[in-house]
Design a protein around this motif. Structure first.
Motif, short mmCIF file in Angstrom:
data_model
loop_
_atom_site.label_atom_id
_atom_site.label_comp_id
_atom_site.label_asym_id
_atom_site.label_seq_id
_atom_site.Cartn_x
_atom_site.Cartn_y
_atom_site.Cartn_z
N LYS A 107 -10.71 6.81 -39.47
CA LYS A 107 -11.48 6.81 -38.22
C LYS A 107 -12.94 6.43 -38.45
N VAL A 130 -12.81 2.34 -39.33
CA VAL A 130 -12.31 1.31 -38.40
C VAL A 130 -13.42 0.63 -37.59
N PRO A 131 -14.41 1.39 -37.04
CA PRO A 131 -15.44 0.71 -36.24
C PRO A 131 -16.24 -0.33 -37.04
N PHE A 143 -14.91 -2.47 -38.99
CA PHE A 143 -14.06 -3.63 -39.25
C PHE A 143 -13.52 -4.26 -37.96
#
Lengths: 401, 70
Positions: free
Chosen positions: A97, A100-101, A103
């Motif tokens: 979590k 992810v932001p 990528f």
């Protein structure tokens, strides 16, 4: 115990090609027990069917990434802190979590000018040195190495040394399983690599920059330990070099072996996105997923996988023999091969997939445009392929132009 | 046809918006899927089905809107 198949079709290849046996296993016994050389239990399940592989890889509740004590031997039993491929939910969810932001497609797209600059620098250096050249240390490995270093926030002056440490952790001159000196050399290089990253993490804690490590520390600093950050950074950089590096060697090789496709690739630049997908499918440079361990008895098709048993999923078999709409197993950059599973499937789907695509989309055409006469100096059959690492590839890619 | 997305399940692979940017988007905050067009036109249905089938975590599901649709 039902019979076991004796095969190495999922671990051996003939150059870029799978062994013909793999397609027949895939068609006849999509989930089968196989004898496994070097495996602790002596056998494991092998999934080669599209439905079976997707079912197993997407079932993160009943298939764990963490070997149970009965399967522990050597490195396989070690939990590697920060390596997302060694975690199950909820711990996996907590770490992924945060990452992810960083990528997202939009974030990655912003790196385009910067990736172009790195590719141009590598090609300039190659052109200046002149032929002959080995594409591995001059192109395939430094492109993802330098991109990965910059993403993490490794100072440019340190990047070359750090990438060299990493490359020698895996670029074995011989099969490390049978050569203790080689194993020792790789271990030392691995330690140097992790020691550098550990120091970098401590420095970023004091002075977090705009890079990925800096952002993780600013936004999640209290929820993540230095050891986790070290593991995350080491795994991201390491897998980026290995996986994109493998593709940047084998994709040019595949194109050189298919001159008609190479001509299309150069004549029709608008095909680049689907050409990259087709090359990912065709090359499948990570031929097998990380082993999964059943946490309970699981029925898959007409078989039951018992608690603690090991399953390997052949991404290569699915990509080469099982995709709907891919009737012939040939390289065809005009086809829609977007259903491939070269980046895996399920919650462990490659975090760096968008970045990998960007690097391939920029680096592959740039290589062939810079050196239109690019060719191998030895027949492709004489290249030494690496069959003992999770990432398929070559150690040396000798070319002239 | 109505699209629903399970943002808990989404792993942020970006596959859906790479293929159908007019239907799917991705949050800058958590990297997870966002729906631009929850009810796509009939001409999009096949493409949406393809994308839903490819989602690595099965986070995209398709539902009939009414009796006619079903």
């Amino acid at each position: 115990m039902a019979k076991r198949l004796k095969t190495a079709a999922h671990t051996r290849r003939n150059g870029i090609e799978p062994l013909p046996e793999l397609a027949s296993i895939s068609a006849q016994t999509p989930l089968v027990r196989v004898d496994a050389e070097g495996s602790f239990s002596g056998w494991h399940w092998l999934a080669t069917g599209l439905d079976e592989v997707r079912a197993i890889l997407s079932d993160d509740h009943r298939f764990s990434m963490i070997p149970p004590p009965t399967q522990m031997h050597g490195a396989a039993g070690r939990v590697e802190i920060g390596n997302l491929l060694r975690y199950d939910p909820p711990e996996h969810t907590r770490l992924r979590k945060m990452l992810v932001p960083e990528f997202t497609v939009r974030r990655i797209r912003r790196l385009e000018p910067f990736v172009t600059e790195i590719v141009t620098d590598c090609l300039d250096a190659l052109e200046l040195a002149g032929p002959p050249a080995d594409l591995m240390p001059t192109f395939a490995l430094p492109v993802p190495g330098l991109v990965g270093c910059a993403l993490l926030g490794v100072p440019r002056d340190d990047a070359a040394d750090l990438a060299r440490h990493f490359i020698s952790t895996s670029a074995a001159a011989t099969d490390h399983r049978t050569d203790p000196r080689e194993r020792e050399r790789m271990r030392a290089a691995g330690n140097a690599f992790v020691t550098y990253i550990r120091r970098l993490v401590r420095q970023k804690r004091r002075d977090p920059g705009d890079d990925l490590l800096g952002m993780l520390i600013r936004e999640h600093g209290a929820d993540v330990t230095d050891e986790e950050l070290t593991g995350i950074a080491a795994t991201l950089l390491g897998s980026s070099i290995e996986n994109v590096g493998g593709m940047l060697a084998l994709a040019p090789l595949a194109l050189l072996q298919h001159p008609d496709q190479l001509a299309l690739f150069l004549d029709r630049p608008e095909l680049i996105d689907q050409a990259v997908e087709e090359l990912l499918r065709y090359v499948s440079s990570v031929p097998n997923s990380i082993p999964r361990y059943a946490t309970t008895d699981v029925r898959v098709g007409d078989q039951v996988i018992r608690t603690g048993e090991v399953v390997m999923c052949s991404l290569l078999a699915v990509n080469r023999a099982q995709l709907p709409g891919v009737p012939q197993d040939t390289l065809d950059i005009t086809r829609d091969s977007s259903g491939h599973i070269a980046f895996g499937h399920g919650i462990h789907h490659c975090l760096g997939a968008s970045l990998s695509r960007l690097e391939l989309r920029i680096a592959l055409p740039a290589l062939f445009r810079r050196f239109p006469g690019l060719r191998l100096t030895v027949p492709a059959e004489q290249l030494r392929y690496r069959t003992w690492t999770p990432n398929y590839g070559v150690d040396v890619l000798p070319v002239v132009w | 046809m109505e699209i629903r997305v399970d943002r808990e399940r989404c792993a942020g692979s970006s596959l859906c918006l790479s293929y159908l940017p007019e239907v799917f988007d991705q949050s800058d905050d958590d990297g997870k899927v966002l729906l631009r067009t929850p009810v796509p036109g009939a001409d999009m249905e096949e493409a949406v089905r393809g994308v839903a089938a490819r989602c690595p975590t099965g986070a995209i599901t398709l539902h009939a809107r009414d009796a006619q649709d079903a």
